[in-house]
Design an enzyme around this catalytic site. Structure first.
Site, PDB file in Angstrom:
ATOM      1  N   SER A 131       0.922  -1.162  -0.300  1.00  0.00           N
ATOM      2  CA  SER A 131      -0.030   0.060  -0.072  1.00  0.00           C
ATOM      3  C   SER A 131       0.773   1.183   0.016  1.00  0.00           C
ATOM      4  O   SER A 131       2.015   1.048   0.434  1.00  0.00           O
ATOM      5  CB  SER A 131      -0.998   0.091   1.235  1.00  0.00           C
ATOM      6  OG  SER A 131      -1.681   1.366   1.298  1.00  0.00           O
ATOM      7  N   LYS A 185      -4.208  -6.852   4.303  1.00  0.00           N
ATOM      8  CA  LYS A 185      -4.320  -5.458   3.323  1.00  0.00           C
ATOM      9  C   LYS A 185      -5.655  -5.388   3.026  1.00  0.00           C
ATOM     10  O   LYS A 185      -5.978  -4.066   2.693  1.00  0.00           O
ATOM     11  CB  LYS A 185      -3.649  -5.916   2.193  1.00  0.00           C
ATOM     12  CG  LYS A 185      -3.785  -5.010   0.762  1.00  0.00           C
ATOM     13  CD  LYS A 185      -3.227  -3.522   0.984  1.00  0.00           C
ATOM     14  CE  LYS A 185      -3.588  -2.523   0.123  1.00  0.00           C
ATOM     15  NZ  LYS A 185      -3.835  -2.818  -1.428  1.00  0.00           N
ATOM     16  N   HIS A 188      -7.252  -3.377   5.767  1.00  0.00           N
ATOM     17  CA  HIS A 188      -6.654  -1.610   5.804  1.00  0.00           C
ATOM     18  C   HIS A 188      -7.562  -1.173   4.779  1.00  0.00           C
ATOM     19  O   HIS A 188      -7.846   0.126   4.976  1.00  0.00           O
ATOM     20  CB  HIS A 188      -4.988  -1.896   5.110  1.00  0.00           C
ATOM     21  CG  HIS A 188      -4.596  -0.749   4.523  1.00  0.00           C
ATOM     22  ND1 HIS A 188      -4.989  -0.293   3.405  1.00  0.00           N
ATOM     23  CD2 HIS A 188      -3.833   0.393   4.909  1.00  0.00           C
ATOM     24  CE1 HIS A 188      -4.403   0.750   2.973  1.00  0.00           C
ATOM     25  NE2 HIS A 188      -3.713   1.163   4.036  1.00  0.00           N
ATOM     26  N   ASN A 189      -7.861  -1.800   3.410  1.00  0.00           N
ATOM     27  CA  ASN A 189      -8.464  -0.961   2.328  1.00  0.00           C
ATOM     28  C   ASN A 189     -10.030  -0.690   3.141  1.00  0.00           C
ATOM     29  O   ASN A 189     -10.510   0.343   2.797  1.00  0.00           O
ATOM     30  CB  ASN A 189      -8.742  -1.855   1.021  1.00  0.00           C
ATOM     31  CG  ASN A 189      -7.386  -1.626   0.600  1.00  0.00           C
ATOM     32  OD1 ASN A 189      -6.391  -1.503   1.048  1.00  0.00           O
ATOM     33  ND2 ASN A 189      -7.471  -1.966  -0.782  1.00  0.00           N
ATOM     34  N   GLU A 192      -9.700   1.965   5.410  1.00  0.00           N
ATOM     35  CA  GLU A 192      -9.704   3.298   4.418  1.00  0.00           C
ATOM     36  C   GLU A 192     -10.957   3.741   4.081  1.00  0.00           C
ATOM     37  O   GLU A 192     -11.242   5.129   4.092  1.00  0.00           O
ATOM     38  CB  GLU A 192      -8.817   2.946   3.327  1.00  0.00           C
ATOM     39  CG  GLU A 192      -8.285   3.765   2.143  1.00  0.00           C
ATOM     40  CD  GLU A 192      -7.614   3.392   1.187  1.00  0.00           C
ATOM     41  OE1 GLU A 192      -6.504   2.731   1.433  1.00  0.00           O
ATOM     42  OE2 GLU A 192      -8.091   3.587  -0.089  1.00  0.00           O
TER      43      GLU A 192
END
Ligand code: 2AM
Length: 492
Positions: A131, A185, A188-189, A192
């Protein structure tokens, strides 16, 4: 042939791939580059890569021949079939112990599958979240590798040297087995999505109820970026609000209000539903994008469905209003991260992954899109107690939400009173109130389920009696008709 010189190979010369290669070369590694469209290799070698420790390969054979053993090959190609296709093409040239790293945006079940398939063939598979966008890839991304732990000692040095640093510590560590790197990940997104939605709601509340101009809102974000909310997303929001089009008016006000999405937020929300974790803020953030997408219906509804008028003097004390909003944003963000870590904890249990929690927070601390000072506090919380049950139980965060609570409630009340959509702020507060409630109305819900479907319920231990025994699945004949049969499969 002379001894191969390549430390690591990389397949996929789109911008991310090229930048990651340049980053590794800057750190003293010799990188061998390959791409499906071979002309891109030539172009790269003659231009960006010129004079650097980068070798162009024109075939898979050439790529592999140029690599030291065990070979380390990163794939940065389109997620899905392209990854499987390259793995297939690589296999005939690889030996047991070689390492294939998928650095693309793969969905974690695919990484689980590839890990298993390659393990059977003696090849070590790593699925790594990457990222930070193009800039991050070039100067220090957040890297989240997981998969075959045997590969880690061979890639650790390269990965940690090219990754972002936070207070000197690399934003890259081993996440866990199989698809755990891509899983983290994905979360994480999702987070976000939540952060972006919260910031957008704050902007909208300032614009509508507060009557602030974009420049004034930009000033507020600039101010917030000096405090607890200091983060990449707040920083770019400030810059976006300051950015004027050629006619001198804010460009952001000319952008169509229909959000796109590529699916990682949806994957996170769907996984939360699968695992039964209330990841409400990310869920609302995904749905908020969906709602924005039905622009035509919203325009129609705006002239049919009434709501309250916002009086000119809705905000009496501007400073207090902005302070409250900052508290609401901070508290909601804490809730979102608490929910995110609840999900990761459950995934660790469900998939039987031993996960490195402090490392996960540290990997998000720098280099990636959700990087923030705040993640430094989360890292600290998990370092103090890697088994921490919930972020909200860490003293720093308990105190932070306690302090933010009044402003948070006032902000959410204001949005309800004046009809301003603020799904992320609102759901965060609802979660907080639900989470801190020892006895929820699920008692009534259980009664309803038992009433119409004989689904049974359990009794509160302190209120047990001869008819209502502790721990037993109890069915009551609520109507006095029908039998006493309980059903656990009937789901009408
Ligand atoms: P290309 O340059 O040959 O298109 C990002 O799209 C990267 O993924 C590019 O390096 C691209 O290669 C590669 N890519 C996309 N789809 C692919 C496929 N089906 N097979 C192999 N590589 C692919």
């Amino acid at each position: 042939m002379s001894e191969p010189k390549g430390d690591i190979g990389l397949i996929g010369l789109a911008v991310m791939g090229q930048n990651l290669i340049l980053n590794a070369a800057d750190h003293g590694y010799t990188v061998v580059a390959f791409n499906r469209t071979v002309s891109k290799v030539d172009h790269f070698i003659e231009n960006e890569a010129k004079g650097k420790s980068i070798i162009g390969a024109r075939s898979i054979q050439e790529l592999v021949d140029n690599l030291k053993r065990p070979r380390r090959i990163i794939l940065l190609v389109k997620a899905g079939a392209a990854v499987d296709a390259f793995i297939e093409q690589l296999l005939p040239y690889l030996e047991k112990g070689d390492i294939i790293i998928d650095g693309g945006n793969s969905h974690f079940p695919d990484s689980n599958r590839r890990y298993e398939e390659l393990k059977g063939k003696g090849i070590r598979f790593v699925g790594s979240g990457v990222s930070g966008g193009e800039e991050g890839a070039r100067y220090g991304p957040s890297l989240m590798p997981g998969g075959d732990a045997e590969a880690w000692p061979y890639i650790k040095e390269i990965f940690q040297s090219i990754s972002a640093k936070s207070d000197g510590e690399p934003c890259c560590d081993w996440v866990g087995p199989a698809g755990a790197g891509h899983y983290v990940k994905m979360v994480h997104n999702g987070i976000e999505y939540g952060d972006m939605q919260l910031i957008s709601e704050a902007y909208y509340i300032m614009k509508t109820v507060g009557g602030l101009t974009d420049k004034e809102i930009g000033d507020v974000f600039a101010q917030w970026n000096k405090g607890v909310l200091d983060s990449f997303l707040i920083e770019i929001t400030r810059d976006i609000l300051y950015y004027n089009d050629t006619d001198g008016t804010p460009l952001v006000e000319k952008i169509l209000d229909q959000a796109g999405q590529k699916g990682t937020g949806k994957w996170t929300a769907m996984n939360a539903l699968d695992l039964g974790i209330p990841l409400t803020l990310v869920g609302e953030a995904v749905f908020a994008r969906c709602l924005s997408a039905v622009k035509g219906e919203r325009v129609k509804a705006s002239s049919i469905l009434p709501g309250p008028q916002i009086p000119k003097d809705a905000v009496k004390d501007k400073k207090e209003f902005i302070d409250n909003l900052e508290q609401a944003l901070y508290a909601s963000k804490i809730i979102s991260y608490a929910q995110g870590f609840m999900l990761i904890r459950e995934a660790a249990k469900e998939y039987n992954w031993d996960l490195n929690f402090p490392a996960i927070a540290l990997m998000w601390r720098g280099g990636c899109i959700i990087r923030s000072v705040f993640l430094g506090e989360i890292t600290k919380a998990f370092k103090e107690d890697p088994q921490l049950e919930n972020l909200l139980f860490n003293k720093f965060f308990t105190d932070a939400v306690t302090k933010a609570q009044a402003g948070w409630r006032k902000t959410v009340s204001l949005t309800a009173e004046y009809g301003i959509p603020a799904p992320a702020f609102t759901t965060a507060l609802s979660f907080y109130d639900g989470y801190r409630t020892a006895y929820l109305p699920a008692n009534l819900l259980q009664a309803q389920r038992d009433y119409f479907g004989a689904h049974t319920f359990k009794v509160v231990p302190e209120k047990a009696n001869d008819n209502l025994k502790v721990g037993e699945a109890i069915h009551i004949n609520w109507t006095g008709h029908g039998g006493n049969v309980s059903a656990t499969t009937y789901d009408a």
